[in-house]
Design an enzyme around this catalytic site. Structure first.
Site, PDB file in Angstrom:
ATOM      1  N   HIS A   1       0.810  -1.229   0.000  1.00 58.57           N
ATOM      2  CA  HIS A   1       0.000   0.000   0.000  1.00 58.57           C
ATOM      3  C   HIS A   1       0.836   1.268   0.000  1.00 58.57           C
ATOM      4  CE1 HIS A   1       0.008   1.408   4.329  1.00 58.57           C
ATOM      5  NE2 HIS A   1       0.447   0.180   4.532  1.00 58.57           N
TER       6      HIS A   1
ATOM      7  N   CYS B   1       1.328   6.354  13.114  1.00 62.66           N
ATOM      8  CA  CYS B   1       1.165   5.707  14.414  1.00 62.66           C
ATOM      9  C   CYS B   1       1.291   6.711  15.545  1.00 62.66           C
ATOM     10  CB  CYS B   1       2.220   4.624  14.591  1.00 62.66           C
ATOM     11  SG  CYS B   1       2.711   3.876  13.035  1.00 62.66           S
TER      12      CYS B   1
HETATM   13  C1  LIG Z   1       4.258   1.772   6.484  1.00 64.71           C
HETATM   14  C2  LIG Z   1       5.582   1.300   6.973  1.00 64.71           C
HETATM   15  C3  LIG Z   1       5.731   0.049   7.610  1.00 64.71           C
HETATM   16  C4  LIG Z   1       4.557  -0.820   7.925  1.00 64.71           C
HETATM   17  O1  LIG Z   1       3.959  -1.384   6.797  1.00 64.71           O
HETATM   18  P1  LIG Z   1       2.443  -1.909   6.943  1.00 64.71           P
HETATM   19  O2  LIG Z   1       2.227  -2.729   5.706  1.00 64.71           O
HETATM   20  O3  LIG Z   1       1.580  -0.699   7.007  1.00 64.71           O
HETATM   21  O4  LIG Z   1       2.396  -2.737   8.174  1.00 64.71           O
HETATM   22  C5  LIG Z   1       6.993  -0.326   8.007  1.00 64.71           C
HETATM   23  N1  LIG Z   1       8.060   0.443   7.786  1.00 64.71           N
HETATM   24  C6  LIG Z   1       7.965   1.630   7.170  1.00 64.71           C
HETATM   25  C7  LIG Z   1       9.199   2.417   6.928  1.00 64.71           C
HETATM   26  C8  LIG Z   1       6.732   2.105   6.746  1.00 64.71           C
HETATM   27  O5  LIG Z   1       6.644   3.291   6.154  1.00 64.71           O
END
Ligand SMILES: *Cc1c(COP(=O)(O)O)cnc(C)c1O
Length: 390
Positions: free
Chosen positions: A199, A323
């Site tokens: 995503h 977050c």
């Molecule tokens: C968004 C993000 C994640 C987490 O990915 P998800 O698929 O949303 O769990 C981990 N590390 C970084 C650097 C991110 O930007």
């Protein structure tokens, strides 16, 4: 019309990815582990998606394992390496990791592991020498974020990988912000593990992958069925996998066009903000940064308040990581770079994506400039500053 400037939090689903997914949410619903004909066609589609992903990253298909998210891939990389090598109890990482790594390390500390959190310079970078100096006889894994989600700073991973390879220590990288945004060739970059998430590059939510270099010892995180060649149990998110592979293929194929175009937008926006709004500081590396990342601190005001002002006018940005929004704790990334509490709390992140255009910059500035002025007019800190200046 809304102005979406939060592509580091998530991206809109690419229409081609959506179209590729739809058949698997409708008629092609069969379990890829089943043996009858339509199920075998689904299995084949999953295998083809894996080949696409591997091709886009310079990897082999067997090195790509699908996970439920980038967070799962990050957790698995650390837990999996540690469990497969129980004699070693030391982890090296940075102070500016995403919570998917940072909070996993904190949990591991409670289980008796020791963690070295490498400090960063004022631009949010570490040096390869820092990694080398931190290595101990019982270092089990090194985990370094490829490009930071808040400030966009890109780490010198090539040089770091040469060190870990020479020392025989597995290197994991959280590349969730980097994949599909900067070129990555795993046939040249010697990381052992790499986490990605669909995503963040135009794919659907709830699907990611862990790249596991051939020969890397990694215990499973999830136990159950024999999916993913016994490495990750659980029935595959078929539509998610298909959508992720389609989105990655497009993102990587478009990179030679999109990267300079979005970088140019980024630099134009930075320039507009710095020249039109006083008492502003750019956070992150001036050049080694993600194409779409603009992170700026507005002195005397709260990023959180500014965010709400922008929201009321249909402009969507972030104070940093999704977050930590809502919590008034200053960003651990900005604090690690040596910002004061005030400047860390005054930070705002605009993250540009493939759908943004040149016209978005004046549109944002029309909203941003008066919003900053209004908030400063109400700010006791700004009032003090003005009085002192007189
Ligand atoms: C968004 C993000 C994640 C987490 O990915 P998800 O698929 O949303 O769990 C981990 N590390 C970084 C650097 C991110 O930007």
């Amino acid at each position: 019309m809304a102005l979406y400037l939060d592509n580091a939090a998530t991206t809109p689903l690419h229409p081609v990815a959506l179209a590729a997914m739809l058949p698997f949410l409708e008629g092609k619903f069969h379990n890829p582990s089943s043996v009858y004909t339509p199920a075998r066609a689904v299995r084949q589609a999953v295998d083809e998606a894996r080949i696409k992903m591997a091709t886009a990253l310079g990897a082999s298909p067997e090195e790509i394992v699908f996970t439920g998210s980038g967070t799962e891939a990050d957790n698995w990389a650390l837990y999996g390496v540690l469990e497969s090598n129980p004699a070693k109890k030391h982890i090296i990482t940075t102070k500016i990791e995403h919570h998917g790594i940072l909070f996993t390390c904190r949990a591991l500390e409670k289980r008796g592991y020791t963690v070295t959190y490498l400090p960063v310079d004022e631009h949010g970078q570490i040096t390869p020498a820092q990694v080398e100096e931190a290595i101990k006889p019982d270092t089990a894994v090194v985990s370094i974020i490829m490009a930071n989600n808040e400030i966009g700073t890109i780490q010198p991973l090539d040089e770091i990988a040469k060190i870990t390879r020479r020392k025989g220590i597995p290197l994991h990288t959280d590349a969730v912000q980097a994949v599909g945004h900067i070129p990555i060739d795993l046939s040249a970059l010697h990381v052992d593990l790499l986490a990605l998430s669909a995503h963040k590059f135009g794919g659907p939510k709830g699907i990611g992958a862990l790249y596991i270099r051939k020969g890397t010892r990694l215990a499973p995180l999830l136990y159950g069925g024999a999916q993913e060649r016994n490495r990750r149990a659980g029935t595959e998110n078929v539509a998610g996998i298909i959508g992720m592979a389609a989105a990655l293929e497009i993102a990587v194929n478009e990179l030679t066009e999109s990267r300079p175009r979005i970088s140019e937008l980024r630099d134009a926006l930075i320039n507009e903000i710095l020249t039109n709004i006083p008492h502003v500081k750019l956070n992150g590396h001036p050049t080694h940064r993600l194409p779409g990342n603009v992170n700026v601190s507005f002195q005397f005001i709260e990023g959180e308040s500014l965010l709400l002002h922008l929201d009321m006018q249909g402009c969507y940005a972030s104070t940093g990581s999704a977050c930590s929004s809502g919590a008034l704790e200053p960003s651990h990334v900005l604090m690690a770079m040596g910002l004061s509490h005030g400047m860390a709390n005054g930070a705002l992140r605009f993250s540009l994506g493939r759908e943004n255009t040149q016209a978005d910059i004046p549109r944002l500035m029309e909203i941003l400039t008066p919003a900053v002025a209004r908030l400063r007019a109400m700010s006791p800190l700004y009032d003090d500053y003005i009085k002192k200046g007189e």
